[in-house]
Design a protein around this motif. Structure first.
Motif, PDB file in Angstrom:
ATOM      1  N   THR A 117      89.850  83.367  31.370  1.00 12.90           N
ATOM      2  CA  THR A 117      91.230  83.903  31.197  1.00 12.90           C
ATOM      3  C   THR A 117      91.897  84.002  29.877  1.00 12.90           C
ATOM      4  OG1 THR A 117      91.824  83.067  33.333  1.00 12.90           O
ATOM      5  CG2 THR A 117      93.627  83.415  32.069  1.00 12.90           C
ATOM      6  N   ALA A 118      91.440  82.765  29.034  1.00  9.50           N
ATOM      7  CA  ALA A 118      91.799  82.702  27.785  1.00  9.50           C
ATOM      8  C   ALA A 118      91.114  83.917  26.845  1.00  9.50           C
ATOM      9  CB  ALA A 118      91.733  81.115  26.955  1.00  9.50           C
ATOM     10  N   MET A 119      89.861  84.022  27.014  1.00 12.99           N
ATOM     11  CA  MET A 119      89.203  85.077  26.269  1.00 12.99           C
ATOM     12  C   MET A 119      89.599  86.425  26.448  1.00 12.99           C
ATOM     13  SD  MET A 119      85.245  83.872  26.217  1.00 12.99           S
ATOM     14  CE  MET A 119      85.087  83.395  27.855  1.00 12.99           C
ATOM     15  N   ASN A 120      90.068  86.463  27.781  1.00 10.50           N
ATOM     16  CA  ASN A 120      90.518  88.001  28.151  1.00 10.50           C
ATOM     17  C   ASN A 120      92.014  88.346  27.636  1.00 10.50           C
ATOM     18  OD1 ASN A 120      88.174  88.985  29.356  1.00 10.50           O
ATOM     19  ND2 ASN A 120      88.814  88.044  31.275  1.00 10.50           N
ATOM     20  N   PHE A 137      96.498  79.325  35.939  1.00 13.67           N
ATOM     21  CA  PHE A 137      96.530  78.264  37.311  1.00 13.67           C
ATOM     22  C   PHE A 137      98.187  78.442  37.830  1.00 13.67           C
ATOM     23  CE2 PHE A 137      93.873  75.843  34.141  1.00 13.67           C
ATOM     24  CZ  PHE A 137      92.848  76.113  34.893  1.00 13.67           C
ATOM     25  N   SER A 138      98.338  79.706  38.517  1.00 13.91           N
ATOM     26  CA  SER A 138      99.549  79.727  39.078  1.00 13.91           C
ATOM     27  C   SER A 138      99.566  80.700  40.433  1.00 13.91           C
ATOM     28  CB  SER A 138     100.487  80.407  38.006  1.00 13.91           C
ATOM     29  OG  SER A 138     100.949  79.707  37.062  1.00 13.91           O
ATOM     30  N   SER A 139     100.475  80.794  41.250  1.00 11.13           N
ATOM     31  CA  SER A 139     100.467  81.605  42.460  1.00 11.13           C
ATOM     32  C   SER A 139     100.427  83.133  41.989  1.00 11.13           C
ATOM     33  CB  SER A 139     101.622  81.371  43.157  1.00 11.13           C
ATOM     34  OG  SER A 139     102.834  81.975  42.254  1.00 11.13           O
ATOM     35  N   HIS A 140      99.828  83.871  42.784  1.00 10.55           N
ATOM     36  CA  HIS A 140      99.807  85.311  42.371  1.00 10.55           C
ATOM     37  C   HIS A 140     100.927  85.831  41.942  1.00 10.55           C
ATOM     38  CE1 HIS A 140      97.965  89.142  42.595  1.00 10.55           C
ATOM     39  NE2 HIS A 140      98.912  89.611  43.162  1.00 10.55           N
ATOM     40  N   GLU A 141     101.987  85.698  42.726  1.00 10.44           N
ATOM     41  CA  GLU A 141     103.308  86.403  42.161  1.00 10.44           C
ATOM     42  C   GLU A 141     103.693  85.714  40.760  1.00 10.44           C
ATOM     43  OE1 GLU A 141     108.084  86.039  43.274  1.00 10.44           O
ATOM     44  OE2 GLU A 141     106.739  86.273  44.959  1.00 10.44           O
ATOM     45  N   HIS A 142     103.578  84.434  40.543  1.00  4.64           N
ATOM     46  CA  HIS A 142     103.822  84.070  39.187  1.00  4.64           C
ATOM     47  C   HIS A 142     103.059  84.741  37.948  1.00  4.64           C
ATOM     48  CE1 HIS A 142     105.865  81.448  36.354  1.00  4.64           C
ATOM     49  NE2 HIS A 142     104.749  80.814  36.055  1.00  4.64           N
ATOM     50  N   ARG A 143     101.948  84.672  38.420  1.00  3.76           N
ATOM     51  CA  ARG A 143     100.918  85.226  37.303  1.00  3.76           C
ATOM     52  C   ARG A 143     101.343  86.784  37.125  1.00  3.76           C
ATOM     53  NH1 ARG A 143      95.191  84.024  40.059  1.00  3.76           N
ATOM     54  NH2 ARG A 143      96.624  83.876  41.894  1.00  3.76           N
ATOM     55  N   ARG A 144     101.826  87.394  37.979  1.00  3.53           N
ATOM     56  CA  ARG A 144     102.127  88.668  37.582  1.00  3.53           C
ATOM     57  C   ARG A 144     103.298  88.784  36.635  1.00  3.53           C
ATOM     58  NH1 ARG A 144     104.931  91.366  41.967  1.00  3.53           N
ATOM     59  NH2 ARG A 144     103.433  90.023  43.259  1.00  3.53           N
ATOM     60  N   ASN A 145     104.269  87.984  36.780  1.00  2.00           N
ATOM     61  CA  ASN A 145     105.448  87.620  35.883  1.00  2.00           C
ATOM     62  C   ASN A 145     104.842  87.323  34.645  1.00  2.00           C
ATOM     63  OD1 ASN A 145     107.237  88.592  37.682  1.00  2.00           O
ATOM     64  ND2 ASN A 145     107.355  86.482  38.514  1.00  2.00           N
ATOM     65  N   ILE A 146     104.235  86.167  34.528  1.00  2.00           N
ATOM     66  CA  ILE A 146     103.469  85.853  33.000  1.00  2.00           C
ATOM     67  C   ILE A 146     102.610  87.069  32.616  1.00  2.00           C
ATOM     68  CG2 ILE A 146     101.925  84.236  32.236  1.00  2.00           C
ATOM     69  CD1 ILE A 146     104.592  82.950  32.933  1.00  2.00           C
ATOM     70  N   TRP A 174     109.865  73.876  31.161  1.00  2.00           N
ATOM     71  CA  TRP A 174     108.761  73.029  31.656  1.00  2.00           C
ATOM     72  C   TRP A 174     108.779  72.816  33.197  1.00  2.00           C
ATOM     73  CZ3 TRP A 174     105.352  72.225  28.129  1.00  2.00           C
ATOM     74  CH2 TRP A 174     105.570  72.379  26.724  1.00  2.00           C
ATOM     75  N   ARG A 175     110.013  72.594  33.618  1.00  2.00           N
ATOM     76  CA  ARG A 175     109.649  72.279  35.122  1.00  2.00           C
ATOM     77  C   ARG A 175     109.129  73.227  35.954  1.00  2.00           C
ATOM     78  NH1 ARG A 175     113.556  69.426  39.121  1.00  2.00           N
ATOM     79  NH2 ARG A 175     114.053  68.327  36.920  1.00  2.00           N
ATOM     80  N   ASN A 176     109.133  74.552  35.775  1.00  2.00           N
ATOM     81  CA  ASN A 176     108.468  75.466  36.534  1.00  2.00           C
ATOM     82  C   ASN A 176     107.106  75.834  36.122  1.00  2.00           C
ATOM     83  OD1 ASN A 176     108.343  77.707  38.342  1.00  2.00           O
ATOM     84  ND2 ASN A 176     108.647  79.205  36.487  1.00  2.00           N
ATOM     85  N   PHE A 177     106.749  75.479  35.003  1.00  2.00           N
ATOM     86  CA  PHE A 177     105.718  75.260  34.445  1.00  2.00           C
ATOM     87  C   PHE A 177     104.614  74.080  35.125  1.00  2.00           C
ATOM     88  CE2 PHE A 177     102.378  73.359  31.573  1.00  2.00           C
ATOM     89  CZ  PHE A 177     101.631  74.512  31.465  1.00  2.00           C
ATOM     90  N   GLN A 178     105.161  73.069  35.200  1.00  2.00           N
ATOM     91  CA  GLN A 178     104.560  71.784  35.891  1.00  2.00           C
ATOM     92  C   GLN A 178     104.369  72.188  37.521  1.00  2.00           C
ATOM     93  OE1 GLN A 178     106.367  69.449  38.011  1.00  2.00           O
ATOM     94  NE2 GLN A 178     104.732  68.307  38.205  1.00  2.00           N
ATOM     95  N   GLN A 179     105.466  72.447  37.967  1.00  2.00           N
ATOM     96  CA  GLN A 179     105.413  72.821  39.620  1.00  2.00           C
ATOM     97  C   GLN A 179     104.536  74.089  39.853  1.00  2.00           C
ATOM     98  OE1 GLN A 179     109.637  73.828  40.397  1.00  2.00           O
ATOM     99  NE2 GLN A 179     110.127  71.522  40.586  1.00  2.00           N
ATOM    100  N   GLU A 180     104.272  74.854  39.070  1.00  2.00           N
ATOM    101  CA  GLU A 180     103.602  75.970  39.467  1.00  2.00           C
ATOM    102  C   GLU A 180     101.884  75.328  39.082  1.00  2.00           C
ATOM    103  OE1 GLU A 180     103.292  79.032  40.515  1.00  2.00           O
ATOM    104  OE2 GLU A 180     105.315  79.306  40.868  1.00  2.00           O
ATOM    105  N   TYR A 181     101.773  74.592  38.113  1.00  2.00           N
ATOM    106  CA  TYR A 181     100.295  73.930  37.960  1.00  2.00           C
ATOM    107  C   TYR A 181     100.084  73.106  38.990  1.00  2.00           C
ATOM    108  CZ  TYR A 181      96.593  71.545  35.587  1.00  2.00           C
ATOM    109  OH  TYR A 181      95.294  71.112  35.190  1.00  2.00           O
ATOM    110  N   ARG A 182     101.017  72.015  39.544  1.00  2.00           N
ATOM    111  CA  ARG A 182     100.822  71.146  40.466  1.00  2.00           C
ATOM    112  C   ARG A 182     100.463  71.784  41.789  1.00  2.00           C
ATOM    113  NH1 ARG A 182     106.118  68.920  42.334  1.00  2.00           N
ATOM    114  NH2 ARG A 182     105.828  70.885  43.373  1.00  2.00           N
ATOM    115  N   ASP A 183     101.407  72.776  42.087  1.00  2.00           N
ATOM    116  CA  ASP A 183     101.177  73.423  43.313  1.00  2.00           C
ATOM    117  C   ASP A 183      99.585  74.090  43.550  1.00  2.00           C
ATOM    118  OD1 ASP A 183     103.485  72.549  44.332  1.00  2.00           O
ATOM    119  OD2 ASP A 183     104.502  74.590  43.888  1.00  2.00           O
TER     120      ASP A 183
END
Length: 128
Positions: free
Chosen positions: A118-121, A44-53, A76-85
């Motif tokens: 996503t979790a299984m993979n 549940f994040s933007s494409h760019e953030h997913r790459r970093n994760i 936590w702040r970045n985590f919450q903002q990515e999810y919210r967006d």
């Protein structure tokens, strides 16, 4: 609409815990819970953030050794903002009278399926 968000969040967390246990990981370990949060971010994040994760998640067994001992140092702040967006538009549509309930059923179903896949993979990647 107001009850939907916390209930769905609880279902998602329970799903992640169940999948982790099925793959044989100890969810009582704080570092495993950080991995669960990374799976959540990956789904549940933007494409760019997913790459970093994804980069953080590769070779997790070595990277987990460098994690701080305190979970409160997690960003936590970045985590919450990515999810919210990520969820803003889909969840806003649920508040519209008449179409909100059908939209909610479709959106929630897709979100749960995406998180489960996503979790299984993520655990398959980690095991391999």
């Amino acid at each position: 609409g107001l009850a939907d968000f916390p209930i769905l969040l609880g279902i998602k967390i329970k799903l992640l815990f169940d999948i982790a246990v099925l793959y044989g990981f100890d969810i009582n370990d704080y570092k495993e819970r950080v991995y669960l949060l990374h799976i959540f971010e990956l789904a549940f994040s933007s494409h760019e953030h997913r790459r970093n994760i994804f980069i953080k998640m590769t070779d997790w067994e070595n990277k987990r050794k460098n994690l701080p001992q305190d979970i409160h140092q997690f960003d936590w702040r970045n985590f919450q903002q990515e999810y919210r967006d990520y969820l803003d538009l889909a969840k806003m549509a649920q508040l519209v009278p008449v179409i909100g309930a059908p939209v909610g059923i479709i959106v929630n179903n897709r979100l749960i399926k995406k998180l489960g896949l996503t979790a299984m993979n993520a655990y398959r990647m980690r095991i391999l």
